[in-house]
Each structure stands twice: as structure tokens, then as C-alpha cells.
Scaffold this active site. Structure first.
Site, PDB file in Angstrom:
ATOM      1  N   ARG A 173       0.789  -1.139   0.259  1.00 14.58           N
ATOM      2  CA  ARG A 173      -0.057   0.045  -0.072  1.00 14.58           C
ATOM      3  C   ARG A 173       1.028   1.176   0.025  1.00 14.58           C
ATOM      4  NH1 ARG A 173      -2.354  -3.589  -1.134  1.00 14.58           N
ATOM      5  NH2 ARG A 173      -4.096  -4.622  -0.546  1.00 14.58           N
ATOM      6  N   SER A 241     -11.411  -0.519   2.026  1.00 16.92           N
ATOM      7  CA  SER A 241     -10.465  -0.813   3.298  1.00 16.92           C
ATOM      8  C   SER A 241      -9.997   0.418   3.835  1.00 16.92           C
ATOM      9  CB  SER A 241      -9.623  -2.007   3.212  1.00 16.92           C
ATOM     10  OG  SER A 241     -10.002  -2.942   2.516  1.00 16.92           O
ATOM     11  N   GLU A 344      -5.770   4.255   5.269  1.00 22.85           N
ATOM     12  CA  GLU A 344      -5.421   4.166   3.853  1.00 22.85           C
ATOM     13  C   GLU A 344      -5.672   5.281   3.048  1.00 22.85           C
ATOM     14  OE1 GLU A 344      -6.091   0.596   0.599  1.00 22.85           O
ATOM     15  OE2 GLU A 344      -5.609  -0.123   2.835  1.00 22.85           O
TER      16      GLU A 344
END
Length: 353
Positions: A173, A241, A344
Site C-alpha cells: 500500500r 478498506s 489508507e
């Protein structure tokens, strides 16, 4: 005429609200908004706005943004260069996509062409240009597995250049484009492989399915978690998410397991090449006392009823509602397990601290 007073070549839009451009459906009104339909328009628009020192936000699919409410002192540039080229330049398996292409359309085009490599990334919301920025991944695959080059507008030098994927420091990520604003993704290029069967599907124990079946299966699994956009389903009014899976030293993972107690046997632990351990954010959020649907039916922002990792807008949430919920969960997990979850999405005009 001074360059900074030049009108950007992109189409000027009126009445734009970030709540209409983001999947969380929150966010206020920018000073101005432009839509760039080609890579050249996108680069030139950013260039002209940068010359005038204008704060700007580039929006693709809007699936990874938490934006403040109210009047925003920034200009929005919407990436709408959405071309998709399969077997580009006659090279088998080479796929090029404009930054504004809908990511799932890119995946669908590759599956239809009999190319394997990104079928497990089906249904991920957002645009192609965002995928290298945070190295999007799911079910055992990441964009970094197939990404070869990225076409960037370098905001520091004013140059437009294709750079190799290896220069982006891609990790879980993460890329060196994330949070830095140093460059704007204009196009991406990936090398896929002609194949009848999918890559091994982690959620099916490594089984490989015919490509179209694999895609259908992934879409079904994602939909069951509320992770495929549906305007009529508040469980999908989310940023996907919300927290990354924490990567911690073995001793921390062991301490989490000890704190959990009898349930520890079911704790997902993914050993990493550097000796660290990746934990499941969803699993520890639940074990910290935040079940699906938390904090309850009357809350404007709450955890998805299908998946604890998604924070959702139930139709009337403000940005503050989302931020308060995120803070409650982060602090609760930290108090219970000593692990600090990292969000995120990209935060604009608002922060978790």
C-alpha cells in the site's frame, strides 16, 4: 500575457461538490473545478495551476479520499483521460490505461482479451491512475506484480516522462508518489500474460479458475463484503478498506495473541520477508470490541454491516462523523492491543490527529 493567468485547457465545471465525486459521499465545494480529457490536458492544467501556486486536488474515481466539508480553498482537477489499450503497440499482453480509466473496466478488458495478472483486482473502485500510487492489491496480488512503467508529470521539473515501476519504491500500500504530490500519474503500463487460467486464488487455497470465472468469483466475494459500489447500498458508501493491515514485529503479534486469549488460534498471521508479521486489521478491530455495524443503527457513520474494515456513510454523514468514527476505532485498537492502525485513504483538509 503572464503564464499564471492563462486559462487551463481543461473544461471548467461549475457547481462541483466533493461529496458527488467521492465514494464516501462527503466533502465540500472547491474554488474551481476542471475536467481533463487527455493526458496532455491533465499535465498542462496541473502545470498552469502550479505556476500560480494554486492548491489543487486531482480526482479520479474518488474512492480513496476523505475530504473536509464546507468551502475548500483548492482547485479540483478531474482526470477523465480514460483510454484503455490492450496489446498496446502490437506487444502481446502489454496494457496501457489513462489515469482516468475506471480500474474495473481495465481489469474487464484484460480478462476479455485472455490476459492474466490483475483478475484478482476486479471490482476495486477508483481509477487506473491511483493504482500505482498506493500499490493497490487484493487476494494475493498487487499492481506492482505487473506494472512496468508509469507516465508522470513531474511537478518539480515540469517534465512529462515515462519512468520504470522500479523507481517508485513499491511496497505494501505504498509508493514514493503517495502523500508527496511530487508527480501526477498520467498513464500506466502493465505487462500481463496470455493464459486460460487465473493466477492462484488465495481465498480458494491457491486454486486457479478460468479467467472469466475467477473475475466473477472475486466480484461475488467483494460484493458480499460491500466492496463493490452500489448507490442503493449504504454499505458501499465507503473508502473501501479504511485501515491498512498492520505489519508488526513478532513480539507484538505474540502479545496481541496473548491479549486476545482463547480466540488467538484463529488469528491471521502473515510472515513477511523481513521477519515482521502482517496482521488482519479487520480481525483485530472486531476483537477490540467493534463489531460490524458499530456503533448502531442510528449513527450517520458506522462500520459496514458486511465488513469491519469499511467505514460507511449511512446517507447523511458529515466528514466529521467519519473522522470521529475512525478515531474511535484507531484509539480503541491501540488501547486494547498497543497497535496503531494507519488509515489508507488520502486526507484533504482534515486529519485523524
Amino acid at each position: 500575457m503572464h503564464q499564471h493567468s492563462a486559462t487551463p485547457p481543461a473544461e471548467r465545471l461549475s457547481g462541483v461538490r466533493l461529496a458527488d465525486l467521492t465514494t464516501l459521499r462527503v466533502g465540500g465545494a472547491p474554488r474551481e473545478a476542471f475536467r481533463a480529457r487527455t493526458s496532455e490536458e491533465l499535465a498542462r492544467t496541473v502545470s498552469l495551476l502550479d505556476v500560480s501556486r494554486t492548491p489543487l486536488l486531482i480526482v479520479g474515481g474518488g474512492s480513496n479520499l476523505v475530504v473536509a466539508d464546507g468551502d475548500l480553498d483548492l482547485v479540483v482537477v478531474i482526470a477523465a483521460n480514460d483510454g484503455i489499450e490492450v496489446n498496446a503497440g502490437g506487444v502481446p499482453g502489454l496494457v496501457r490505461a489513462g489515469a482516468g480509466a475506471v480500474w474495473d473496466d481495465v481489469v474487464a478488458a484484460t480478462v476479455e482479451a485472455g490476459l492474466s495478472g490483475i483478475e484478482t483486482l476486479s471490482g476495486i473502485p477508483g481509477s487506473a491512475g491511483a493504482t500505482p500510487v498506493q500499490n493497490v492489491g487484493a487476494y494475493g496480488a498487487e499492481v506492482s506484480d505487473v506494472l512496468t512503467r508509469v507516465h508522470l508529470y513531474n511537478r518539480e521539473t515540469g517534465e512529462t516522462e515515462w519512468v520504470p515501476a522500479s523507481s517508485l519504491e513499491l511496497a505494501y500500500r505504498y509508493s514514493n508518489l503517495k502523500f508527496t504530490g511530487r508527480a501526477v500519474v498520467l498513464d500506466i503500463e502493465m505487462q500481463l500474460a496470455p493464459a486460460d487460467l487465473s493466477i492462484p486464488l488465495r481465498h480458494l487455497g491457491g486454486e486457479r479458475l478460468p479467467l472469466a470465472e475467477a473475475r466473477a468469483d472475486i466480484l461475488r466475494v467483494r460484493a458480499s463484503k460491500g466492496m463493490v459500489l452500489d448507490a442503493a447500498d449504504y454499505d458501499t458508501w465507503s473508502a473501501g478498506s479504511f485501515f491498512t493491515n498492520p505489519i508488526v514485529p513478532v513480539a507484538v503479534a505474540d502479545e496481541v495473541a496473548r491479549t486476545v486469549g482463547p480466540d488467538a488460534a484463529t488469528m491471521p498471521r502473515y510472515p513477511q520477508p523481513d521477519g515482521m508479521v502482517k496482521l488482519s486489521a479487520a480481525w483485530i478491530i472486531e476483537r477490540a470490541g467493534f463489531p460490524r455495524g458499530f456503533p448502531g443503527d442510528d449513527a450517520p457513520a458506522r462500520l459496514s454491516t458486511k465488513h469491519t474494515l469499511a467505514l460507511t456513510n449511512r446517507g447523511s454523514a458529515t466528514t466529521d462523523d467519519i473522522v470521529d468514527l475512525a478515531r474511535t476505532i484507531r484509539d480503541g485498537v491501540r488501547d486494547r492491543f498497543g497497535v496503531t492502525l494507519v488509515p489508507e485513504p488520502v486526507w484533504v483538509g482534515v486529519s485523524l490527529d
